[in-house]
Design an enzyme around this catalytic site. Structure first.
Site, PDB file in Angstrom:
ATOM      1  N   THR A   1      -0.189   1.379   6.465  1.00 55.88           N
ATOM      2  CA  THR A   1       0.039   0.250   5.557  1.00 55.88           C
ATOM      3  C   THR A   1       0.174  -1.017   6.381  1.00 55.88           C
ATOM      4  OG1 THR A   1       1.593  -0.738   3.980  1.00 55.88           O
ATOM      5  CG2 THR A   1       2.509   0.849   5.523  1.00 55.88           C
ATOM      6  N   GLY A   2      -0.342  -2.114   5.860  1.00 54.23           N
ATOM      7  CA  GLY A   2      -0.236  -3.370   6.604  1.00 54.23           C
ATOM      8  C   GLY A   2      -1.500  -4.183   6.449  1.00 54.23           C
TER       9      GLY A   2
ATOM     10  N   ARG B   1     -13.762  -8.101  -0.666  1.00 55.51           N
ATOM     11  CA  ARG B   1     -13.018  -7.668   0.534  1.00 55.51           C
ATOM     12  C   ARG B   1     -12.513  -6.219   0.385  1.00 55.51           C
ATOM     13  NH1 ARG B   1      -7.661  -5.636   1.789  1.00 55.51           N
ATOM     14  NH2 ARG B   1      -7.140  -6.294   3.885  1.00 55.51           N
ATOM     15  N   VAL B   2     -12.751  -5.427   1.403  1.00 55.20           N
ATOM     16  CA  VAL B   2     -12.217  -4.067   1.457  1.00 55.20           C
ATOM     17  C   VAL B   2     -11.349  -3.964   2.703  1.00 55.20           C
ATOM     18  CG1 VAL B   2     -12.814  -1.623   1.741  1.00 55.20           C
ATOM     19  CG2 VAL B   2     -14.190  -3.076   0.232  1.00 55.20           C
ATOM     20  N   GLY B   3     -10.181  -3.345   2.553  1.00 54.16           N
ATOM     21  CA  GLY B   3      -9.275  -3.215   3.694  1.00 54.16           C
ATOM     22  C   GLY B   3      -9.449  -1.886   4.410  1.00 54.16           C
ATOM     23  N   ASP B   4      -8.412  -1.497   5.096  1.00 57.05           N
ATOM     24  CA  ASP B   4      -8.449  -0.271   5.903  1.00 57.05           C
ATOM     25  C   ASP B   4      -8.240   1.001   5.080  1.00 57.05           C
ATOM     26  OD1 ASP B   4      -5.778  -1.258   5.440  1.00 57.05           O
ATOM     27  OD2 ASP B   4      -5.065   0.344   6.755  1.00 57.05           O
TER      28      ASP B   4
ATOM     29  N   THR C   1       0.811  -1.207   0.000  1.00 57.25           N
ATOM     30  CA  THR C   1       0.000   0.000   0.000  1.00 57.25           C
ATOM     31  C   THR C   1       0.858   1.277   0.000  1.00 57.25           C
ATOM     32  OG1 THR C   1      -1.642  -1.171   1.287  1.00 57.25           O
ATOM     33  CG2 THR C   1      -1.653   1.201   1.518  1.00 57.25           C
TER      34      THR C   1
HETATM   35  N1  GLY Z   1      -3.615  -2.102   4.077  1.00 50.70           N
HETATM   36  C1  GLY Z   1      -4.146  -2.448   2.843  1.00 50.70           C
HETATM   37  C2  GLY Z   1      -5.118  -3.529   2.872  1.00 50.70           C
HETATM   38  O1  GLY Z   1      -5.078  -4.366   3.772  1.00 50.70           O
HETATM   39  O2  GLY Z   1      -5.932  -3.600   1.994  1.00 50.70           O
END
Ligand code: GLY
Length: 318
Positions: free
Chosen positions: A228-229, A205-208, A177
């Site tokens: 990021t992570g 799926r959606v991340g942070d 990211t």
């Molecule tokens: N940090 C990016 C994700 O997990 O999508």
């Protein structure tokens, strides 16, 4: 006016040994340096923090070295689905897009959501319709198909699981990211985060990254932050807002705030990742719980500093 600008960007946190082995360290550091210098120009010319973070995120999205925009990882169908968000620390206005396909620069669309819609987050088909309404061209699939990403996806398919772009040792090519935080000469803060997510992700799926408070946050009273992570861990800890709250309620400085944030991430959810931050005074800081992190910064119009960190120490100047 007359405040000194600061800028910090990241290109992901994770295991970076393979980058050294492949001799790509200098390519990445050159790219971080060049992007920071471009951002410096914008801020030196009186550009806003929002302009600077958008510019940096676009450059990072356009570079296939990073997992965002063109270099995004592939989902379980072998397609690119991107997430991005941008936030203005002056007003707390924010724009975000998730599950986005075919748009070259998701961060530009996120900014368009911020300025041209009454909403904060648009997803999937609707986000694409909004993009077309505002004249964004649709890119062909080929634009996003970077050979290393296809190989990485095949590997993940063979293993039958999802994986972070940049964390475990099963894939030789991992970068994560991207994000940017800026404070302009008016003292205004902004932050941006953009990603392709995790390799072989399923079910929309959606991340942070596009979630305000989790993967990005900016408030002139506290700081701008980009993360990021492992997205799920940042979502569960609402980490970027948490870090801002450390500053708001406990009056922590930049360095102490990133430390407190990553300590919280590790203690609460055994989290893997990193954050970059600029506080309201223009101090920059970064910290990560992964073995490495790619970032660079300009603090208060000082020298451009780029780091290819391979230890989980935090960094801060000033
Ligand atoms: N940090 C990016 C994700 O997990 O999508």
């Amino acid at each position: 006016m007359n405040k000194k600008f600061s800028l910090i960007i990241h290109g992901g946190a994770g295991a970076l040994d393979h980058i050294k082995r492949e001799g790509k360290e200098s390519e990445i550091m050159d790219s971080v340096y060049s992007i920071l210098e471009g951002g410096r120009q914008i801020l030196a010319d009186g550009g806003t923090a929002l302009d600077a973070v958008e510019y940096c995120a676009i450059r990072l999205e356009d570079d296939p070295l990073y997992n965002a925009g063109r270099g995004s990882v592939l989902n379980e169908y072998g397609e690119v689905e991107m997430d991005a968000a941008i936030m203005d620390g002056v007003t707390l206005d924010a724009g975000a897009v998730a599950g986005l396909t075919a748009i070259k620069n998701p961060i530009q669309l996120a900014r368009q959501v911020l300025t041209k819609s009454e909403h904060v987050m648009l997803i999937g088909k609707g986000a694409r319709e909004f993009a077309q309404l505002h004249g964004f061209p649709l890119m062909p699939n080929d634009y996003f198909f970077v050979e290393s990403r296809v190989q990485q996806w095949r590997e993940a398919q063979k293993l039958g699981g999802m994986m972070l772009d940049h964390e475990n040792a099963t894939s030789p090519k991992k970068l994560g990211t991207i994000g940017a935080v800026a404070r302009d000469r008016q003292g205004n803060l902004a932050a941006a985060t953009s990603t392709g997510g995790i390799v072989n992700k399923r079910w929309g799926r959606v991340g942070d990254s596009p979630v305000i408070g989790a993967g990005v946050f900016a408030d002139n009273e506290t700081c701008g932050v980009s993360a990021t992570g492992y997205g799920e861990q940042f979502l569960r800890t609402v980490l970027c807002k948490m870090v801002s709250d450390f500053i708001y309620f406990q009056r922590l400085d930049a360095r102490a705030a990133v430390s407190a944030g990553i300590d919280y991430l590790v203690q609460k959810v055994d989290g893997l990742g990193g954050i970059i931050l600029i506080d309201k005074n223009g101090h920059c800081a970064a910290r990560h719980s992964t073995s490495g992190m790619i970032y660079g910064l300009i603090e208060k119009e000082g020298e451009t500093y780029c780091s290819f960190v391979q230890s989980p120490e935090y960094f801060a100047v000033g």
